[in-house]
Design a protein around this motif. Sequence first.
Motif, mmCIF file in Angstrom:
data_model
loop_
_atom_site.group_PDB
_atom_site.id
_atom_site.type_symbol
_atom_site.label_atom_id
_atom_site.label_comp_id
_atom_site.label_asym_id
_atom_site.label_seq_id
_atom_site.Cartn_x
_atom_site.Cartn_y
_atom_site.Cartn_z
ATOM 1 N N LYS A 27 38.910 46.202 40.623
ATOM 2 C CA LYS A 27 40.308 46.649 40.034
ATOM 3 C C LYS A 27 40.926 45.261 39.641
ATOM 4 O O LYS A 27 41.768 44.635 40.503
ATOM 5 N N VAL A 29 40.809 42.113 38.546
ATOM 6 C CA VAL A 29 40.785 40.796 39.162
ATOM 7 C C VAL A 29 40.922 39.685 38.175
ATOM 8 O O VAL A 29 40.343 39.679 37.240
ATOM 9 N N GLU A 229 40.123 44.548 45.087
ATOM 10 C CA GLU A 229 41.194 44.006 44.751
ATOM 11 C C GLU A 229 41.072 42.537 45.019
ATOM 12 O O GLU A 229 40.703 42.111 46.095
#
Length: 254
Positions: A27, A29, A229
């Motif tokens: 997500k 990055v 994440e």
Amino acid sequence: MSDTTTAVPAIEVRDLGWQVGGAKIVKGVSFTVSPGELVGVIGPNGAGKTSLFNLVSGINPATTGQVLLNGQDVTNASIAARARAGLGRTFQTSSLFPQLSVLENVRLAAQSRMGGNLSILQFPRRTDAASTEATAHLDRVGLSNLDAKAGDLSHGDKRKLEIAVLLAQDPSVILLDEPMAGVAHADVPGLTEVIRDLNTTGKTVMIVEHHLEVVLGLVERVAVMHQGELLAIDTPETIMANPTVQSAYLGDIA
């Protein structure tokens, strides 16, 4: 040792994401790695560490974002094209040819880069260019039994052989995915020094590793993944003092 004099990162990831169906695996990055830098990637199981490597290396296509290698956008490039752009990678499971010798495994990689014949039935004298180069790489990683079958090696020596195969491909950027997995405790220091040597000779290295003591004693910066994440990326000392990182490892982050 990283090179801070250049403005072009060896690796640049911009808002990188990967979604499978309704599940967001990686997500948004974003990070950069400087040429010659050694960066560790840590996080709990299922945090997205290997998935991140798969996106950078082209195993899986990114749903969102960009991947740049040495300033070149490779987001939509094939695995082979990323290799030509200077990317090399090892995997959690061995990618060696178990029935071939130690020398033959590395020699094939050298032949491939040189554009030579890839037939395993045509191994000329040990004085030819590919064999000479392969022997040098094996010496560098500390493997001397050139005639041993790759499948008969210990886990630690298999990892060293995989790194020698990578070196024969001459990448500028190397991704190491769990290099210590299955390696006997006594073999960890030797393998750690092989990885350190990669970095001291100018290679840019990212390493996913569960052995925290190995990562913290080896890298310049640590990236922490949690639930897909990037929680933080900083020096090992700063990361280990970060309460958010501590909570992630204790399972306190919802």
